[in-house]
Design a protein around this motif. Structure first.
Motif, mmCIF file in Angstrom:
data_model
loop_
_atom_site.group_PDB
_atom_site.id
_atom_site.type_symbol
_atom_site.label_atom_id
_atom_site.label_comp_id
_atom_site.label_asym_id
_atom_site.label_seq_id
_atom_site.Cartn_x
_atom_site.Cartn_y
_atom_site.Cartn_z
ATOM 1 N N ALA A 249 39.139 6.196 34.919
ATOM 2 C CA ALA A 249 40.019 6.201 33.751
ATOM 3 C C ALA A 249 40.871 7.472 33.716
ATOM 4 C CB ALA A 249 39.197 6.083 32.475
ATOM 5 N N LEU A 250 40.276 8.595 34.051
ATOM 6 C CA LEU A 250 41.040 9.846 34.070
ATOM 7 C C LEU A 250 42.046 9.858 35.211
ATOM 8 C CD1 LEU A 250 38.240 12.422 33.179
ATOM 9 C CD2 LEU A 250 40.050 11.524 31.696
ATOM 10 N N ALA A 251 41.708 9.238 36.329
ATOM 11 C CA ALA A 251 42.672 9.113 37.428
ATOM 12 C C ALA A 251 43.857 8.253 37.004
ATOM 13 C CB ALA A 251 41.989 8.515 38.663
ATOM 14 N N LEU A 252 43.572 7.211 36.224
ATOM 15 C CA LEU A 252 44.652 6.375 35.701
ATOM 16 C C LEU A 252 45.539 7.189 34.764
ATOM 17 C CD1 LEU A 252 45.507 3.410 36.014
ATOM 18 C CD2 LEU A 252 44.142 2.885 33.983
ATOM 19 N N ALA A 253 44.924 8.050 33.980
ATOM 20 C CA ALA A 253 45.702 8.925 33.101
ATOM 21 C C ALA A 253 46.572 9.875 33.913
ATOM 22 C CB ALA A 253 44.768 9.706 32.182
ATOM 23 N N ASP A 254 46.035 10.433 34.995
ATOM 24 C CA ASP A 254 46.829 11.308 35.852
ATOM 25 C C ASP A 254 48.076 10.594 36.360
ATOM 26 O OD1 ASP A 254 45.140 13.508 35.646
ATOM 27 O OD2 ASP A 254 43.908 12.888 37.355
ATOM 28 N N GLU A 255 47.917 9.304 36.651
ATOM 29 C CA GLU A 255 49.014 8.526 37.226
ATOM 30 C C GLU A 255 50.005 8.035 36.181
ATOM 31 O OE1 GLU A 255 49.664 4.345 39.740
ATOM 32 O OE2 GLU A 255 47.641 5.065 39.273
ATOM 33 N N LEU A 256 49.493 7.556 35.037
ATOM 34 C CA LEU A 256 50.340 6.850 34.089
ATOM 35 C C LEU A 256 50.554 7.565 32.757
ATOM 36 C CD1 LEU A 256 48.862 3.255 34.557
ATOM 37 C CD2 LEU A 256 50.884 4.234 35.668
ATOM 38 N N ALA A 257 49.672 8.472 32.410
ATOM 39 C CA ALA A 257 49.755 9.094 31.082
ATOM 40 C C ALA A 257 49.244 10.528 31.103
ATOM 41 C CB ALA A 257 48.975 8.262 30.071
ATOM 42 N N PRO A 258 49.854 11.393 31.907
ATOM 43 C CA PRO A 258 49.360 12.778 31.958
ATOM 44 C C PRO A 258 49.453 13.500 30.619
ATOM 45 C CG PRO A 258 51.466 12.556 33.111
ATOM 46 C CD PRO A 258 50.993 11.176 32.817
ATOM 47 N N ASP A 259 50.306 13.021 29.719
ATOM 48 C CA ASP A 259 50.454 13.662 28.416
ATOM 49 C C ASP A 259 49.207 13.533 27.558
ATOM 50 O OD1 ASP A 259 51.354 10.885 28.550
ATOM 51 O OD2 ASP A 259 51.789 11.055 26.414
ATOM 52 N N VAL A 260 48.377 12.527 27.812
ATOM 53 C CA VAL A 260 47.152 12.360 27.007
ATOM 54 C C VAL A 260 45.892 12.563 27.855
ATOM 55 C CG1 VAL A 260 48.254 10.861 25.321
ATOM 56 C CG2 VAL A 260 47.133 9.851 27.324
ATOM 57 N N ARG A 261 46.053 13.093 29.050
ATOM 58 C CA ARG A 261 44.902 13.242 29.958
ATOM 59 C C ARG A 261 43.833 14.148 29.362
ATOM 60 N NH1 ARG A 261 41.052 15.826 33.458
ATOM 61 N NH2 ARG A 261 40.955 14.612 35.376
ATOM 62 N N GLU A 262 44.216 15.250 28.783
ATOM 63 C CA GLU A 262 43.226 16.172 28.244
ATOM 64 C C GLU A 262 42.527 15.581 27.029
ATOM 65 O OE1 GLU A 262 41.938 19.065 29.516
ATOM 66 O OE2 GLU A 262 43.021 18.154 31.197
ATOM 67 N N ALA A 263 43.270 14.859 26.212
ATOM 68 C CA ALA A 263 42.642 14.193 25.069
ATOM 69 C C ALA A 263 41.633 13.158 25.539
ATOM 70 C CB ALA A 263 43.713 13.539 24.193
ATOM 71 N N LEU A 264 41.971 12.422 26.583
ATOM 72 C CA LEU A 264 41.042 11.435 27.122
ATOM 73 C C LEU A 264 39.816 12.102 27.738
ATOM 74 C CD1 LEU A 264 43.598 8.987 28.746
ATOM 75 C CD2 LEU A 264 42.060 8.462 26.853
ATOM 76 N N ARG A 265 40.029 13.199 28.416
ATOM 77 C CA ARG A 265 38.903 13.916 29.024
ATOM 78 C C ARG A 265 37.894 14.339 27.957
ATOM 79 N NH1 ARG A 265 36.977 18.757 29.755
ATOM 80 N NH2 ARG A 265 38.678 19.732 28.584
ATOM 81 N N ALA A 266 38.403 14.760 26.803
ATOM 82 C CA ALA A 266 37.518 15.188 25.725
ATOM 83 C C ALA A 266 36.839 14.009 25.024
ATOM 84 C CB ALA A 266 38.314 16.007 24.712
ATOM 85 N N LEU A 267 37.480 12.858 25.020
ATOM 86 C CA LEU A 267 36.985 11.719 24.257
ATOM 87 C C LEU A 267 36.041 10.814 25.030
ATOM 88 C CD1 LEU A 267 40.141 10.447 22.307
ATOM 89 C CD2 LEU A 267 37.970 11.125 21.288
ATOM 90 N N LEU A 268 36.381 10.520 26.275
ATOM 91 C CA LEU A 268 35.707 9.444 26.996
ATOM 92 C C LEU A 268 34.268 9.793 27.376
ATOM 93 C CD1 LEU A 268 38.532 8.205 29.407
ATOM 94 C CD2 LEU A 268 37.438 6.865 27.590
ATOM 95 N N THR A 269 33.386 8.872 27.097
ATOM 96 C CA THR A 269 31.999 8.956 27.540
ATOM 97 C C THR A 269 31.720 7.770 28.451
ATOM 98 O OG1 THR A 269 31.315 10.026 25.480
ATOM 99 C CG2 THR A 269 29.584 8.996 26.809
ATOM 100 N N GLU A 270 31.098 8.029 29.568
ATOM 101 C CA GLU A 270 30.770 6.955 30.505
ATOM 102 C C GLU A 270 29.522 6.218 30.026
ATOM 103 O OE1 GLU A 270 31.626 7.504 34.717
ATOM 104 O OE2 GLU A 270 29.513 6.990 35.120
ATOM 105 N N VAL A 271 29.588 4.897 30.055
ATOM 106 C CA VAL A 271 28.453 4.058 29.665
ATOM 107 C C VAL A 271 28.243 2.994 30.728
ATOM 108 C CG1 VAL A 271 28.802 4.427 27.186
ATOM 109 C CG2 VAL A 271 29.901 2.474 28.318
ATOM 110 N N PRO A 272 27.046 2.443 30.846
ATOM 111 C CA PRO A 272 26.803 1.371 31.816
ATOM 112 C C PRO A 272 27.647 0.132 31.501
ATOM 113 C CG PRO A 272 24.734 2.303 31.021
ATOM 114 C CD PRO A 272 25.812 2.861 30.139
#
Length: 258
Positions: free
Chosen positions: A53-76
């Motif tokens: 998901a963060l790689a997708l942000a790097d490619e398509l939405a770098p403006d929200v990458r840091e916000a996503l990094r802080a928010l996203l939790t990996e789940v099974p």
């Protein structure tokens, strides 16, 4: 254990279940991306593969990458699938706080307006409503109002709108409660839209996919307009009609808001 799951961190699944009854489901990476861009409050976000998901942000939405990094939790995968009605290909989902109705109504009623309000009169199709909200966001419309029983914040509508509900005002109202402004309603018997300049404070009203304009909306209309259509073609898709009408409005010199 990834760096998103640390000792003492709250269980995102528990948070999700606590909030799910009142929050807005952001289904997929793009819905979450758009919601963050337009200031949504997102208390919980999950991903099956956080790094992807963060790689997708790097490619398509770098403006929200840091916000996503802080928010996203990996789940099974199984946990993710249990939280959403239909797993999204990106394996990302989040819950957002719905904007206050009072703020939305104030935005719709404020004058002067710099862009029209789109009115969907008793729409039936959830996907069409979502597509219209996405169009309204792209053109910088002031908002989208629905009449009738369809909930414009239904998860299927939000999915169709790709999270862009947070970029504009989205509310359900009765015809008598519509915001101020001249109502230009689309109807096959109306005046050809190509000869009409649509003002910025207009309410652009569209009937349901099956029945057209309700008697209440027709009575409220100041102008009836028709879209150009080849003979023997019965109708356009609702979202197509909205797109054509907003484009016609934009030709007068309006530009999408930054």
């Amino acid at each position: 254990m990834t760096d998103s799951v640390r000792d003492g961190q709250r269980d995102p699944v528990d948070d999700w279940r606590r909030l799910a009854g009142t929050a807005v489901l952001l289904d997929g990476f793009h819905a979450l991306k758009h919601a963050l861009r337009f200031g949504a409050e997102v208390p919980v976000a999950v991903a099956v593969d956080r790094d992807a998901a963060l790689a997708l942000a790097d490619e398509l939405a770098p403006d929200v990458r840091e916000a996503l990094r802080a928010l996203l939790t990996e789940v099974p995968q199984a946990s993710y699938a249990a939280l959403v009605p239909r797993p999204h290909p990106t394996g990302v989902a989040a819950l957002a706080v719905r904007p206050s109705r009072e703020a939305g109504l104030a935005r719709l009623r404020r004058l002067p307006r710099t862009a029209p309000v789109v009115v969907l009169d008793q729409p039936r199709n959830l996907g069409n409503a979502g597509a219209v909200i996405r169009l309204a966001a792209g053109f910088g419309a002031t908002g989208v109002v629905t009449t009738g029983t369809l909930d414009p914040w239904h998860p299927t509508v939000v999915r169709g709108g790709a999270g862009l509900h947070f970029s504009t005002a989205v509310e359900r109202l009765d015809v008598a409660e519509l915001p101020p402004g001249p109502v230009f309603a689309l109807d096959p018997e109306g005046e050809d839209i190509r000869g009409v300049r649509l003002p910025d404070d207009a309410l652009l009203a569209f009937g349901s996919e099956r029945s057209g304009l309700s008697p209440e909306l027709r009575a409220r209309a100041d102008h009836l307009l028709s879209l150009p259509m080849r003979p023997q073609v019965s109708s356009y898709n609702l979202a197509t009609s909205v797109a054509m009408t907003l484009y016609h409005w934009s030709l007068a010199g309006a530009r999408p808001r930054a």
